[in-house]
Design a protein around this motif. Structure first.
Motif, PDB file in Angstrom:
ATOM      1  N   TYR A   1       0.736  -1.167   0.161  1.00 39.84           N
ATOM      2  CA  TYR A   1      -0.251   0.073  -0.122  1.00 39.84           C
ATOM      3  C   TYR A   1       0.920   1.024  -0.190  1.00 39.84           C
ATOM      4  N   ALA A   2       2.733   1.209  -0.483  1.00 39.43           N
ATOM      5  CA  ALA A   2       2.382   2.426   0.117  1.00 39.43           C
ATOM      6  C   ALA A   2       2.588   3.830  -1.632  1.00 39.43           C
ATOM      7  N   GLU A   3       2.513   3.285  -1.985  1.00 43.06           N
ATOM      8  CA  GLU A   3       2.043   4.380  -3.369  1.00 43.06           C
ATOM      9  C   GLU A   3       0.326   4.990  -2.286  1.00 43.06           C
ATOM     10  N   ASN A   4      -0.559   3.908  -1.999  1.00 44.15           N
ATOM     11  CA  ASN A   4      -1.870   4.725  -1.460  1.00 44.15           C
ATOM     12  C   ASN A   4      -1.290   5.783   0.149  1.00 44.15           C
ATOM     13  N   VAL A   5      -0.414   5.105   0.335  1.00 41.58           N
ATOM     14  CA  VAL A   5      -0.342   6.367   1.728  1.00 41.58           C
ATOM     15  C   VAL A   5       0.672   7.040   1.702  1.00 41.58           C
ATOM     16  N   VAL A   6       1.552   7.555   0.216  1.00 39.76           N
ATOM     17  CA  VAL A   6       1.669   8.621  -0.313  1.00 39.76           C
ATOM     18  C   VAL A   6       0.778   9.756  -1.382  1.00 39.76           C
ATOM     19  N   ALA A   7       0.023   8.506  -1.493  1.00 33.77           N
ATOM     20  CA  ALA A   7      -0.877   9.872  -2.578  1.00 33.77           C
ATOM     21  C   ALA A   7      -2.214   9.677  -0.670  1.00 33.77           C
ATOM     22  N   LEU A   8      -2.504   9.607  -0.058  1.00 33.97           N
ATOM     23  CA  LEU A   8      -3.053  10.258   0.949  1.00 33.97           C
ATOM     24  C   LEU A   8      -2.891  11.134   1.661  1.00 33.97           C
ATOM     25  N   ALA A   9      -1.181  10.786   1.806  1.00 33.14           N
ATOM     26  CA  ALA A   9      -0.509  12.257   2.728  1.00 33.14           C
ATOM     27  C   ALA A   9      -0.561  13.070   2.179  1.00 33.14           C
ATOM     28  N   ARG A  10      -0.577  13.341   0.689  1.00 36.12           N
ATOM     29  CA  ARG A  10      -0.578  14.955  -0.264  1.00 36.12           C
ATOM     30  C   ARG A  10      -2.204  15.102  -0.127  1.00 36.12           C
ATOM     31  N   ALA A  11      -3.251  14.442   0.149  1.00 42.27           N
ATOM     32  CA  ALA A  11      -5.301  14.604   0.464  1.00 42.27           C
ATOM     33  C   ALA A  11      -4.759  15.114   2.237  1.00 42.27           C
ATOM     34  N   HIS A  12      -4.297  14.906   2.898  1.00 44.19           N
ATOM     35  CA  HIS A  12      -4.522  15.364   4.394  1.00 44.19           C
ATOM     36  C   HIS A  12      -3.505  16.458   4.391  1.00 44.19           C
ATOM     37  N   HIS A  13      -2.251  16.395   3.600  1.00 46.67           N
ATOM     38  CA  HIS A  13      -1.647  18.278   3.658  1.00 46.67           C
ATOM     39  C   HIS A  13      -2.294  19.326   2.970  1.00 46.67           C
ATOM     40  N   HIS A  14      -3.473  18.589   2.127  1.00 45.47           N
ATOM     41  CA  HIS A  14      -5.181  19.540   2.072  1.00 45.47           C
ATOM     42  C   HIS A  14      -5.521  19.884   2.533  1.00 45.47           C
ATOM     43  N   GLY A  15      -6.314  19.444   3.264  1.00 45.29           N
ATOM     44  CA  GLY A  15      -7.695  18.917   4.036  1.00 45.29           C
ATOM     45  C   GLY A  15      -8.711  18.183   3.374  1.00 45.29           C
ATOM     46  N   ALA A  16      -7.920  16.859   3.124  1.00 39.72           N
ATOM     47  CA  ALA A  16      -9.019  16.480   2.395  1.00 39.72           C
ATOM     48  C   ALA A  16      -8.432  14.822   3.272  1.00 39.72           C
ATOM     49  N   ASP A  17      -9.623  13.953   2.797  1.00 37.52           N
ATOM     50  CA  ASP A  17      -9.564  12.817   3.619  1.00 37.52           C
ATOM     51  C   ASP A  17      -9.588  11.641   2.171  1.00 37.52           C
ATOM     52  N   GLU A  18      -9.381  12.182   1.179  1.00 36.18           N
ATOM     53  CA  GLU A  18      -8.962  11.171   0.339  1.00 36.18           C
ATOM     54  C   GLU A  18      -8.633  11.838  -1.420  1.00 36.18           C
ATOM     55  N   ALA A  19      -8.095  10.774  -1.996  1.00 34.42           N
ATOM     56  CA  ALA A  19      -6.934  10.726  -2.882  1.00 34.42           C
ATOM     57  C   ALA A  19      -7.342  10.331  -4.190  1.00 34.42           C
ATOM     58  N   ILE A  20      -8.077  11.174  -5.824  1.00 30.39           N
ATOM     59  CA  ILE A  20      -8.640  10.318  -6.205  1.00 30.39           C
ATOM     60  C   ILE A  20      -7.655   9.792  -7.056  1.00 30.39           C
ATOM     61  N   LEU A  21      -7.274   9.101  -7.462  1.00 30.26           N
ATOM     62  CA  LEU A  21      -6.658   8.556  -8.945  1.00 30.26           C
ATOM     63  C   LEU A  21      -7.329   8.354 -10.717  1.00 30.26           C
ATOM     64  N   ALA A  22      -6.673   8.314 -11.489  1.00 30.69           N
ATOM     65  CA  ALA A  22      -6.507   8.053 -12.920  1.00 30.69           C
ATOM     66  C   ALA A  22      -5.679   6.955 -13.286  1.00 30.69           C
TER      67      ALA A  22
END
Length: 287
Positions: A149-170
């Protein structure tokens, strides 16, 4: 409450040694998992989750998990849990193995099975952001629920940095795919549409049930055709011409009320889908 753990026939304290350092799940992420919501001391849709656990194991080349063993672990942690437990996780790894990516020879090691129960957040809405990384729909593990799940950890950290609880991927061809731990649904033209599995997204249990229950209720929710939902459709959400929702085992079905730090409005079909899901799960906890 603290997290409850079960493995090899007994409960463990959260700080008690459990897995060996050469477990292939720890060294190379060689394993699969499932997460279930817990309501009234019962795991929701457990049978469907165990079915998907087996599918993921087969896709990764692991032996079929022992369902009786897993259910015994589920029973043990839920019986010991306090009433505020809201989440159950089942993890299956290849067990002890070499330090490289290759596995032990068949019969040389026993799979590791760990069942955990703990608290879960209560979510009625979600806030999401787009991220620059993509899902590989042609990956060997596309559509499998693996513990890598490493790539999810990185993407979700980006989301949290912007005040969000989820990151949406293409995905790699620019189609709307999924969140780090959720399926996505796009509402426009009076219907709610979710990317097809060919996009590389996970075959979510909540997604599966929502499609089934919506069809029975006559609610316009469907799977998109391949290529129908380009990632750029999220621009329509920001413009107010479409609406976004997420589905997952802990969040169930929730509208997205902020995208890329811009407030957006929940759609009518999304709200109806959210209400339908909540009503149906109360009828049967193992549908």
């Amino acid at each position: 409450m603290s997290t409850l753990l079960w493995s090899r026939g007994r409960l463990y304290a959260p700080d008690e040694p459990l897995a060996t350092g050469i477990d292939h799940g720890l060294t190379v992420g060689d394993g699969v998992f499932e997460t279930c919501a817990v309501y009234g001391g019962q795991a929701f849709a457990l049978t469907r989750h165990l079915r998907r656990l087996a599918r993921s194991a087969h896709g990764l080349g692991l032996d079929t998990p022992d369902e009786d063993e897993v259910r015994a672990g589920v029973k043990a942690v839920l019986e010991a849990a306090t009433p505020d437990v809201g989440r159950l996780r089942i993890t299956l790894t290849a067990g002890p193995g070499p330090l490289g990516s290759h596995r032990s020879e068949p019969g040389e090691s026993r799979q590791t099975v760990i069942v955990l129960a703990g608290p879960a957040p209560q979510m009625t809405v979600s806030r999401a952001v787009r991220v620059p990384w993509v899902r590989n729909e042609r990956s060997a593990v596309a559509g499998l629920k693996t513990i890598s799940y490493a790539e999810n950890v990185v993407a979700l950290a980006r989301a949290h940095h912007h005040g969000a609880d989820e990151a949406i991927l293409a995905n790699t061809v620019g189609e709307l795919c999924e969140g780090t731990g959720s399926n996505v649904l796009l509402e426009r033209g009076g219907e709610l549409v979710t990317p097809p599995l060919s996009s590389g997204c996970l075959a979510g249990i909540t997604r599966e049930l929502l499609l089934e229950w919506s069809a029975e209720a006559g609610l316009p929710v469907r799977e998109a055709l391949p290529g129908e939902l380009p990632y750029t459709v999220l621009d329509d959400v920001l413009a107010g011409d479409a609406h976004l929702a997420l589905s997952g085992s802990i969040r169930n079905v929730v509208p997205v009320v902020s995208l890329d730090e811009v407030d957006v409005v929940a759609g009518e079909v999304t709200r109806a889908a959210q209400e339908l899901f909540q009503a149906r799960l109360a009828d049967d906890l193992d549908p």
